[in-house]
Design a protein around this motif. Structure first.
Motif, PDB file in Angstrom:
ATOM      1  N   ARG A 169      -1.582  -6.730  16.506  1.00 21.60           N
ATOM      2  CA  ARG A 169      -0.425  -6.003  17.057  1.00 21.60           C
ATOM      3  C   ARG A 169       0.204  -6.753  18.230  1.00 21.60           C
ATOM      4  NH1 ARG A 169      -3.714  -1.717  15.604  1.00 21.60           N
ATOM      5  NH2 ARG A 169      -4.643  -1.542  17.681  1.00 21.60           N
ATOM      6  N   GLU A 170      -0.649  -7.285  19.099  1.00 16.46           N
ATOM      7  CA  GLU A 170      -0.151  -8.026  20.268  1.00 16.46           C
ATOM      8  C   GLU A 170       0.682  -9.243  19.865  1.00 16.46           C
ATOM      9  OE1 GLU A 170      -3.420  -9.033  22.869  1.00 16.46           O
ATOM     10  OE2 GLU A 170      -3.988  -6.915  23.021  1.00 16.46           O
ATOM     11  N   ASN A 171       0.419  -9.749  18.661  1.00 12.92           N
ATOM     12  CA  ASN A 171       1.121 -10.952  18.200  1.00 12.92           C
ATOM     13  C   ASN A 171       2.142 -10.658  17.105  1.00 12.92           C
ATOM     14  OD1 ASN A 171      -0.192 -13.298  19.700  1.00 12.92           O
ATOM     15  ND2 ASN A 171      -1.967 -12.151  18.995  1.00 12.92           N
ATOM     16  N   GLY A 172       2.518  -9.378  16.978  1.00  9.67           N
ATOM     17  CA  GLY A 172       3.558  -9.010  16.019  1.00  9.67           C
ATOM     18  C   GLY A 172       3.142  -9.102  14.565  1.00  9.67           C
ATOM     19  N   LEU A 173       1.821  -9.035  14.312  1.00 11.50           N
ATOM     20  CA  LEU A 173       1.320  -9.099  12.934  1.00 11.50           C
ATOM     21  C   LEU A 173       0.712  -7.749  12.550  1.00 11.50           C
ATOM     22  CD1 LEU A 173      -0.568 -12.536  13.239  1.00 11.50           C
ATOM     23  CD2 LEU A 173       1.784 -12.173  12.485  1.00 11.50           C
ATOM     24  N   SER A 174       0.566  -7.520  11.263  1.00  9.84           N
ATOM     25  CA  SER A 174      -0.091  -6.287  10.835  1.00  9.84           C
ATOM     26  C   SER A 174      -0.882  -6.533   9.554  1.00  9.84           C
ATOM     27  CB  SER A 174       0.934  -5.168  10.635  1.00  9.84           C
ATOM     28  OG  SER A 174       1.958  -5.609   9.784  1.00  9.84           O
ATOM     29  N   VAL A 175      -1.745  -5.573   9.216  1.00 11.38           N
ATOM     30  CA  VAL A 175      -2.536  -5.663   7.983  1.00 11.38           C
ATOM     31  C   VAL A 175      -1.600  -5.374   6.814  1.00 11.38           C
ATOM     32  CG1 VAL A 175      -4.384  -4.604   6.632  1.00 11.38           C
ATOM     33  CG2 VAL A 175      -4.719  -5.029   9.077  1.00 11.38           C
ATOM     34  N   LEU A 176      -1.534  -6.292   5.862  1.00 15.74           N
ATOM     35  CA  LEU A 176      -0.673  -6.119   4.695  1.00 15.74           C
ATOM     36  C   LEU A 176      -1.481  -5.656   3.480  1.00 15.74           C
ATOM     37  CD1 LEU A 176       1.465  -9.379   5.173  1.00 15.74           C
ATOM     38  CD2 LEU A 176       2.060  -7.065   5.904  1.00 15.74           C
ATOM     39  N   GLU A 177      -2.707  -6.158   3.356  1.00 10.67           N
ATOM     40  CA  GLU A 177      -3.594  -5.752   2.249  1.00 10.67           C
ATOM     41  C   GLU A 177      -5.045  -5.846   2.719  1.00 10.67           C
ATOM     42  OE1 GLU A 177      -0.769  -7.306  -1.458  1.00 10.67           O
ATOM     43  OE2 GLU A 177      -2.694  -8.286  -1.121  1.00 10.67           O
ATOM     44  N   GLU A 178      -5.881  -4.961   2.187  1.00 12.59           N
ATOM     45  CA  GLU A 178      -7.310  -5.032   2.520  1.00 12.59           C
ATOM     46  C   GLU A 178      -8.048  -5.717   1.380  1.00 12.59           C
ATOM     47  OE1 GLU A 178     -11.079  -2.092   3.282  1.00 12.59           O
ATOM     48  OE2 GLU A 178      -9.202  -1.553   4.271  1.00 12.59           O
ATOM     49  N   VAL A 179      -8.858  -6.711   1.732  1.00  6.13           N
ATOM     50  CA  VAL A 179      -9.624  -7.451   0.724  1.00  6.13           C
ATOM     51  C   VAL A 179     -10.933  -6.725   0.421  1.00  6.13           C
ATOM     52  CG1 VAL A 179     -10.757  -9.655   0.184  1.00  6.13           C
ATOM     53  CG2 VAL A 179      -8.589  -9.639   1.450  1.00  6.13           C
ATOM     54  N   CYS A 180     -11.709  -6.422   1.468  1.00  9.20           N
ATOM     55  CA  CYS A 180     -12.976  -5.704   1.266  1.00  9.20           C
ATOM     56  C   CYS A 180     -13.538  -5.219   2.603  1.00  9.20           C
ATOM     57  CB  CYS A 180     -14.010  -6.600   0.571  1.00  9.20           C
ATOM     58  SG  CYS A 180     -14.434  -8.086   1.498  1.00  9.20           S
ATOM     59  N   PRO A 181     -14.360  -4.156   2.563  1.00 13.01           N
ATOM     60  CA  PRO A 181     -15.038  -3.715   3.786  1.00 13.01           C
ATOM     61  C   PRO A 181     -16.218  -4.645   4.090  1.00 13.01           C
ATOM     62  CG  PRO A 181     -15.663  -2.305   1.947  1.00 13.01           C
ATOM     63  CD  PRO A 181     -14.678  -3.313   1.405  1.00 13.01           C
ATOM     64  N   LEU A 182     -16.524  -4.799   5.371  1.00 10.22           N
ATOM     65  CA  LEU A 182     -17.616  -5.678   5.792  1.00 10.22           C
ATOM     66  C   LEU A 182     -18.583  -4.940   6.704  1.00 10.22           C
ATOM     67  CD1 LEU A 182     -15.455  -8.778   6.820  1.00 10.22           C
ATOM     68  CD2 LEU A 182     -16.633  -8.471   4.647  1.00 10.22           C
ATOM     69  N   SER A 183     -19.838  -5.369   6.704  1.00 13.82           N
ATOM     70  CA  SER A 183     -20.844  -4.866   7.650  1.00 13.82           C
ATOM     71  C   SER A 183     -22.065  -5.773   7.526  1.00 13.82           C
ATOM     72  CB  SER A 183     -21.220  -3.408   7.326  1.00 13.82           C
ATOM     73  OG  SER A 183     -21.712  -3.316   6.012  1.00 13.82           O
ATOM     74  N   ALA A 184     -23.075  -5.517   8.349  1.00 12.48           N
ATOM     75  CA  ALA A 184     -24.306  -6.314   8.285  1.00 12.48           C
ATOM     76  C   ALA A 184     -25.088  -5.933   7.026  1.00 12.48           C
ATOM     77  CB  ALA A 184     -25.157  -6.056   9.520  1.00 12.48           C
TER      78      ALA A 184
END
Length: 211
Positions: A169-184
């Protein structure tokens, strides 16, 4: 009884993993010594060995059997694509792998145009664009702050990990598509899974109970 060896991704991941293990009675006091120069830590009573490795190296240690069990982020596991069994989502380190860029780039994705994608994760990006979206793209591997790429015109979009999205957001970008959820995730060497099946299954069950 042989030692079961664990490879843990250095830093916050290892700390969280050890906290989780303590809940099921697995401790390794040596690892808490901040100034220790040791590379391998042993719990003699439970016949367990632990060592810390750089995140991307954990799946390699596990694939080659230098560690029976590893803990690494799912982003690392997908990017390295080693021959290991992913057996458990540990539930922490949650974030998402996303395609991000200025809002104006959304059309390129919808129309499946030939675009450039900057990323630290070329394998994940390639798999997503080629096998999921069936879109031909040029992938540019970077190591530093990926957000810079679309701002200076190196790429139209980026494929990167998003936690809160504030840097975007600070750099004028946003999420366009989600590839996959991540976690340990916990991964296991396939041979160890057969040879030490009872011990490993018992460990997984006990961890499931506290997760």
């Amino acid at each position: 009884m042989r030692y079961l060896t664990f490879a843990l991704g250095k830093g916050r991941l290892a700390e969280r993993t050890l906290e989780l293990f303590e809940q099921i009675g697995i401790t390794c006091e040596e690892m808490k010594e901040k100034d220790s120069r040791k590379l391998i830590f042993i719990n003699e009573e439970l016949r367990l060995r632990f060592f810390l490795a750089k995140g991307p190296d954990v799946p390699t240690y596990v694939e080659y059997g230098a560690a029976d069990i590893g803990v690494a982020g799912r982003d690392t596991i997908l990017e390295e694509s080693r021959k290991v069994h992913e057996v458990l989502d540990l539930g922490y380190g949650k974030c998402r792998m996303c395609i991000c860029g200025p809002k104006s780039a959304a059309g390129y994705l919808k129309r499946r145009e030939l675009i450039r994608v900057a990323t630290k994760y070329p394998s994940i990006a390639k798999d997503y664009f080629y096998n999921v979206k069936h879109q031909t793209v040029e992938i540019i591997k970077l190591n530093g702050s990926i957000e810079l790429a679309p701002i200076v015109g190196l790429s139209e979009v980026i494929c990167d990990i998003v936690e809160t999205g504030s840097t975007l957001r600070e750099n004028g970008l946003s999420v366009l598509e989600e590839v996959c959820p991540l976690s340990a995730r916990m991964i296991v060497n396939p041979v160890s899974m057969r040879m030490e099946s009872a011990r490993i299954k018992d460990l997984i069950q006990r961890l499931r109970a506290v997760i």
